[in-house]
Design a protein around this motif. Structure first.
Motif, PDB file in Angstrom:
ATOM      1  N   TRP A   3       0.855  -1.175   0.000  1.00  0.00           N
ATOM      2  CA  TRP A   3       0.000   0.000   0.000  1.00  0.00           C
ATOM      3  C   TRP A   3       0.892   1.225   0.000  1.00  0.00           C
ATOM      4  O   TRP A   3       1.665   1.455   0.908  1.00  0.00           O
ATOM      5  CB  TRP A   3      -0.900  -0.038   1.230  1.00  0.00           C
ATOM      6  N   ASN A   4       0.781   2.038  -1.024  1.00  0.00           N
ATOM      7  CA  ASN A   4       1.699   3.129  -1.276  1.00  0.00           C
ATOM      8  C   ASN A   4       1.070   4.501  -1.053  1.00  0.00           C
ATOM      9  O   ASN A   4       1.511   5.489  -1.635  1.00  0.00           O
ATOM     10  CB  ASN A   4       2.183   2.992  -2.734  1.00  0.00           C
ATOM     11  N   LEU A   5       0.048   4.584  -0.205  1.00  0.00           N
ATOM     12  CA  LEU A   5      -0.668   5.845  -0.013  1.00  0.00           C
ATOM     13  C   LEU A   5       0.230   6.949   0.517  1.00  0.00           C
ATOM     14  O   LEU A   5       0.238   8.061  -0.016  1.00  0.00           O
ATOM     15  CB  LEU A   5      -1.864   5.642   0.925  1.00  0.00           C
ATOM     16  N   ARG A   6       0.989   6.666   1.551  1.00  0.00           N
ATOM     17  CA  ARG A   6       1.808   7.729   2.150  1.00  0.00           C
ATOM     18  C   ARG A   6       2.865   8.258   1.183  1.00  0.00           C
ATOM     19  O   ARG A   6       3.147   9.457   1.153  1.00  0.00           O
ATOM     20  CB  ARG A   6       2.453   7.243   3.436  1.00  0.00           C
ATOM     21  N   MET A   7       3.431   7.384   0.381  1.00  0.00           N
ATOM     22  CA  MET A   7       4.442   7.820  -0.594  1.00  0.00           C
ATOM     23  C   MET A   7       3.807   8.718  -1.654  1.00  0.00           C
ATOM     24  O   MET A   7       4.335   9.787  -1.975  1.00  0.00           O
ATOM     25  CB  MET A   7       5.095   6.610  -1.257  1.00  0.00           C
TER      26      MET A   7
END
Length: 105
Positions: A3-7
């Motif tokens: 899960w790459n939301l923060r990036m």
């Protein structure tokens, strides 16, 4: 999946979950602070496609940017030998079809 939301949020200049939550609300997605915290800090086990669409709109990205496949070996998944056999890619003509009495409907 990773899960790459923060990036993606960081790339868009969004450093706090509260700011992300406000932007989502402005785009029509009202979510609780608890759900936002979970999306921000952990990989979700499920996500609604409508929610994913709004996330992608706000972050100007695609679902592939948020959901990044991880290598199978790293995930610990052990595939059945039939999946990794040399038969992969061949026509499934050898798979028997169900007879009318075996069909579940």
């Amino acid at each position: 999946m990773q899960w790459n939301l923060r990036m993606k949020a960081a790339e868009a200049g969004i450093w706090q979950a509260s700011k992300m939550r406000r932007l989502l609300a402005e785009a029509g997605l009202e979510i609780s602070a608890g759900k936002m915290s979970m999306l921000w800090s952990k990989t979700p086990t499920t996500i609604r496609l409508d929610d994913l669409e709004v996330l992608c709109t706000v972050l100007e990205c695609t679902p592939c940017d948020l959901l990044v496949p991880t290598p199978i070996a790293a995930s610990g998944v052990q595939w059945p030998s039939a999946v990794v056999s040399s038969d992969v890619g061949r026509p499934a003509s050898r798979i028997p079809s169900a007879t009318p009495s075996q069909r579940p409907y």
